[in-house]
Design a protein around this motif. Structure first.
Motif, PDB file in Angstrom:
ATOM      1  N   LEU A 205       0.833  -1.204   0.000  1.00 38.50           N
ATOM      2  CA  LEU A 205       0.000   0.000   0.000  1.00 38.50           C
ATOM      3  C   LEU A 205       0.866   1.251   0.000  1.00 38.50           C
ATOM      4  O   LEU A 205       0.463   2.291  -0.526  1.00 38.50           O
ATOM      5  CB  LEU A 205      -0.914   0.015   1.235  1.00 38.50           C
ATOM      6  CG  LEU A 205      -1.647   1.331   1.529  1.00 38.50           C
ATOM      7  CD1 LEU A 205      -2.584   1.687   0.380  1.00 38.50           C
ATOM      8  CD2 LEU A 205      -2.421   1.246   2.838  1.00 38.50           C
ATOM      9  N   TYR A 206       2.068   1.144   0.562  1.00 38.91           N
ATOM     10  CA  TYR A 206       2.941   2.310   0.697  1.00 38.91           C
ATOM     11  C   TYR A 206       3.844   2.506  -0.519  1.00 38.91           C
ATOM     12  O   TYR A 206       4.689   3.401  -0.524  1.00 38.91           O
ATOM     13  CB  TYR A 206       3.797   2.169   1.973  1.00 38.91           C
ATOM     14  CG  TYR A 206       2.945   2.110   3.220  1.00 38.91           C
ATOM     15  CD1 TYR A 206       2.477   3.271   3.820  1.00 38.91           C
ATOM     16  CD2 TYR A 206       2.578   0.890   3.777  1.00 38.91           C
ATOM     17  CE1 TYR A 206       1.677   3.228   4.952  1.00 38.91           C
ATOM     18  CE2 TYR A 206       1.782   0.830   4.908  1.00 38.91           C
ATOM     19  CZ  TYR A 206       1.329   1.997   5.477  1.00 38.91           C
ATOM     20  OH  TYR A 206       0.533   1.953   6.597  1.00 38.91           O
ATOM     21  N   ALA A 207       3.678   1.680  -1.548  1.00 40.15           N
ATOM     22  CA  ALA A 207       4.447   1.864  -2.774  1.00 40.15           C
ATOM     23  C   ALA A 207       3.905   3.062  -3.553  1.00 40.15           C
ATOM     24  O   ALA A 207       2.724   3.416  -3.429  1.00 40.15           O
ATOM     25  CB  ALA A 207       4.371   0.605  -3.639  1.00 40.15           C
ATOM     26  N   PRO A 208       4.756   3.715  -4.348  1.00 34.77           N
ATOM     27  CA  PRO A 208       4.264   4.821  -5.172  1.00 34.77           C
ATOM     28  C   PRO A 208       3.111   4.373  -6.063  1.00 34.77           C
ATOM     29  O   PRO A 208       3.130   3.271  -6.605  1.00 34.77           O
ATOM     30  CB  PRO A 208       5.497   5.209  -6.010  1.00 34.77           C
ATOM     31  CG  PRO A 208       6.663   4.710  -5.223  1.00 34.77           C
ATOM     32  CD  PRO A 208       6.197   3.466  -4.539  1.00 34.77           C
ATOM     33  N   LEU A 224     -13.663   2.848   0.336  1.00 39.19           N
ATOM     34  CA  LEU A 224     -12.858   3.592   1.294  1.00 39.19           C
ATOM     35  C   LEU A 224     -13.728   4.579   2.069  1.00 39.19           C
ATOM     36  O   LEU A 224     -14.472   5.360   1.475  1.00 39.19           O
ATOM     37  CB  LEU A 224     -11.738   4.355   0.576  1.00 39.19           C
ATOM     38  CG  LEU A 224     -10.706   3.512  -0.189  1.00 39.19           C
ATOM     39  CD1 LEU A 224      -9.694   4.425  -0.857  1.00 39.19           C
ATOM     40  CD2 LEU A 224     -10.012   2.534   0.743  1.00 39.19           C
ATOM     41  N   GLY A 225     -13.610   4.510   3.394  1.00 46.66           N
ATOM     42  CA  GLY A 225     -14.309   5.475   4.224  1.00 46.66           C
ATOM     43  C   GLY A 225     -13.568   6.798   4.264  1.00 46.66           C
ATOM     44  O   GLY A 225     -12.509   6.959   3.641  1.00 46.66           O
ATOM     45  N   ALA A 226     -14.093   7.751   5.020  1.00 48.16           N
ATOM     46  CA  ALA A 226     -13.510   9.092   5.065  1.00 48.16           C
ATOM     47  C   ALA A 226     -12.064   9.063   5.553  1.00 48.16           C
ATOM     48  O   ALA A 226     -11.186   9.717   4.973  1.00 48.16           O
ATOM     49  CB  ALA A 226     -14.356   9.993   5.957  1.00 48.16           C
ATOM     50  N   LEU A 230      -8.607  10.016   3.331  1.00 45.71           N
ATOM     51  CA  LEU A 230      -7.603  10.999   3.747  1.00 45.71           C
ATOM     52  C   LEU A 230      -6.222  10.367   3.827  1.00 45.71           C
ATOM     53  O   LEU A 230      -5.220  10.969   3.415  1.00 45.71           O
ATOM     54  CB  LEU A 230      -7.991  11.595   5.110  1.00 45.71           C
ATOM     55  CG  LEU A 230      -9.217  12.508   5.117  1.00 45.71           C
ATOM     56  CD1 LEU A 230      -9.559  12.934   6.538  1.00 45.71           C
ATOM     57  CD2 LEU A 230      -8.975  13.737   4.240  1.00 45.71           C
ATOM     58  N   THR A 231      -6.156   9.146   4.337  1.00 49.81           N
ATOM     59  CA  THR A 231      -4.865   8.454   4.446  1.00 49.81           C
ATOM     60  C   THR A 231      -4.255   8.198   3.076  1.00 49.81           C
ATOM     61  O   THR A 231      -3.067   8.446   2.849  1.00 49.81           O
ATOM     62  CB  THR A 231      -5.037   7.120   5.189  1.00 49.81           C
ATOM     63  OG1 THR A 231      -5.544   7.369   6.504  1.00 49.81           O
ATOM     64  CG2 THR A 231      -3.711   6.382   5.299  1.00 49.81           C
ATOM     65  N   HIS A 232      -5.067   7.689   2.161  1.00 48.44           N
ATOM     66  CA  HIS A 232      -4.569   7.411   0.810  1.00 48.44           C
ATOM     67  C   HIS A 232      -4.146   8.692   0.099  1.00 48.44           C
ATOM     68  O   HIS A 232      -3.118   8.715  -0.583  1.00 48.44           O
ATOM     69  CB  HIS A 232      -5.650   6.695  -0.006  1.00 48.44           C
ATOM     70  CG  HIS A 232      -5.778   5.243   0.294  1.00 48.44           C
ATOM     71  ND1 HIS A 232      -6.202   4.762   1.509  1.00 48.44           N
ATOM     72  CD2 HIS A 232      -5.519   4.140  -0.457  1.00 48.44           C
ATOM     73  CE1 HIS A 232      -6.221   3.437   1.492  1.00 48.44           C
ATOM     74  NE2 HIS A 232      -5.810   3.043   0.302  1.00 48.44           N
ATOM     75  N   LEU A 237       0.225  12.318  -1.784  1.00 49.09           N
ATOM     76  CA  LEU A 237       0.844  13.641  -1.731  1.00 49.09           C
ATOM     77  C   LEU A 237       2.248  13.571  -1.145  1.00 49.09           C
ATOM     78  O   LEU A 237       3.131  14.356  -1.536  1.00 49.09           O
ATOM     79  CB  LEU A 237      -0.028  14.594  -0.920  1.00 49.09           C
ATOM     80  CG  LEU A 237      -1.390  14.942  -1.548  1.00 49.09           C
ATOM     81  CD1 LEU A 237      -2.199  15.815  -0.601  1.00 49.09           C
ATOM     82  CD2 LEU A 237      -1.205  15.632  -2.895  1.00 49.09           C
ATOM     83  N   LEU A 238       2.459  12.652  -0.214  1.00 47.91           N
ATOM     84  CA  LEU A 238       3.788  12.485   0.368  1.00 47.91           C
ATOM     85  C   LEU A 238       4.792  12.027  -0.690  1.00 47.91           C
ATOM     86  O   LEU A 238       5.913  12.552  -0.770  1.00 47.91           O
ATOM     87  CB  LEU A 238       3.731  11.481   1.514  1.00 47.91           C
ATOM     88  CG  LEU A 238       5.043  11.233   2.269  1.00 47.91           C
ATOM     89  CD1 LEU A 238       5.539  12.523   2.916  1.00 47.91           C
ATOM     90  CD2 LEU A 238       4.855  10.148   3.331  1.00 47.91           C
ATOM     91  N   TRP A 239       4.393  11.054  -1.519  1.00 44.51           N
ATOM     92  CA  TRP A 239       5.269  10.611  -2.594  1.00 44.51           C
ATOM     93  C   TRP A 239       5.508  11.739  -3.596  1.00 44.51           C
ATOM     94  O   TRP A 239       6.620  11.929  -4.092  1.00 44.51           O
ATOM     95  CB  TRP A 239       4.656   9.401  -3.316  1.00 44.51           C
ATOM     96  CG  TRP A 239       4.956   8.100  -2.657  1.00 44.51           C
ATOM     97  CD1 TRP A 239       4.104   7.270  -2.012  1.00 44.51           C
ATOM     98  CD2 TRP A 239       6.237   7.452  -2.587  1.00 44.51           C
ATOM     99  NE1 TRP A 239       4.751   6.153  -1.537  1.00 44.51           N
ATOM    100  CE2 TRP A 239       6.060   6.236  -1.885  1.00 44.51           C
ATOM    101  CE3 TRP A 239       7.514   7.780  -3.061  1.00 44.51           C
ATOM    102  CZ2 TRP A 239       7.125   5.359  -1.632  1.00 44.51           C
ATOM    103  CZ3 TRP A 239       8.561   6.905  -2.817  1.00 44.51           C
ATOM    104  CH2 TRP A 239       8.358   5.713  -2.117  1.00 44.51           C
TER     105      TRP A 239
END
Length: 257
Positions: A205-208, A224-226, A230-232, A237-239
């Motif tokens: 999940l943490y792959a680009p 996906l819930g709220a 936001l997490t996804h 955005l972090l990548w």
């Protein structure tokens, strides 16, 4: 529109028009623009017939939409923009542009704007056709929009970061190989993470691009819930920020000697 943003928009439009003229000179580009989505559509139909998606609790329509979007983001946007940046650097175009009023960010964004437009149109058309083919209706459009926007931003930033590693246009093919061959396999594009062992699927999940693919798929499944949305989005955005930071530090504006 504020006066501070007007020059940037004007520069972006000018760069788009220049790239459009160059793109339009090679009529074979239109074959590529149409051919790639058609090949994806045919491949999606073949894959659907070969895999037992229902056995893994997967809905074929949303999965095919997210897969097609991921492929187009990599091939139509990332690889094309990487080559564009290196070619314009070799031609000294980027060096000349920096002597003007446009900022570095505007130069890179304006140069990529044509291929961003092409990729977005391809994704929208392909998604619409796949939705009809698999009788899938978007249930969470904002999630799909978030996926599309973060995917475009991430792949453009990654293209700039990759271009920083390339000495010549010829080296672009080698530099983009990891993204072209590895990224689709680890980000849920070629192989849904649900069919992998739980620990591996969770780690990937943490792959680009993984979060972008999930967001686009959730646009049709509303899975996906709220909090997950936001997490996804934050992960994507972090990548994007990481690639942009790398490009800012390493990008070269003139040919290496």
């Amino acid at each position: 529109m504020s006066g501070n943003h007007a020059p940037a928009v004007r520069h972006m439009k000018a760069l788009f028009r220049v790239e459009w003229k160059l793109f339009n000179r090679i009529k074979g580009n239109y074959i590529y623009v149409v051919f790639v989505p058609l090949m994806i559509l045919m491949a999606m139909r073949f894959v659907h017939d070969q895999l037992d998606l229902a056995g893994h609790g997967l809905d074929a329509g949303p999965l095919m939409v997210s897969t097609a979007a991921g492929i187009l983001l990599i091939f139509s946007l990332y690889s094309s923009v990487t080559g564009l940046y290196v070619a314009r650097r070799e031609e000294l175009v980027l060096k000349r542009l920096r002597t003007g009023e446009a900022s570095d960010a505007v130069i890179l964004a304006g140069g990529a704007s044509l291929y961003v437009t092409v990729a977005v149109v391809q994704i929208l058309v392909t998604s619409a056709v796949l939705s009809v083919m698999f009788d899938a209706v978007p249930r969470q459009p904002l999630a799909a929009l978030a996926g599309l926007l973060t995917g475009v931003a991430q792949m453009t930033a990654m293209a700039a970061a990759t271009a920083a590693l390339c000495r010549t246009v010829e080296s672009v093919m080698v530099a983009t190989l990891p993204a072209i061959f590895i990224l689709p396999m680890v980000s849920g594009i070629y192989l849904p993470r649900e069919v992998l062992p739980d620990a591996l699927g969770d780690a990937l999940l943490y792959a680009p691009l993984s979060s972008t693919v999930d967001l686009i798929r959730s646009g049709w499944t509303a899975e996906l819930g709220a909090a997950a949305l936001l997490t996804h989005t934050a992960l994507a955005l972090l990548w994007t920020a990481l690639f942009a930071w790398t490009a800012t530090r390493k990008f070269r504006w003139e040919p290496r000697v």
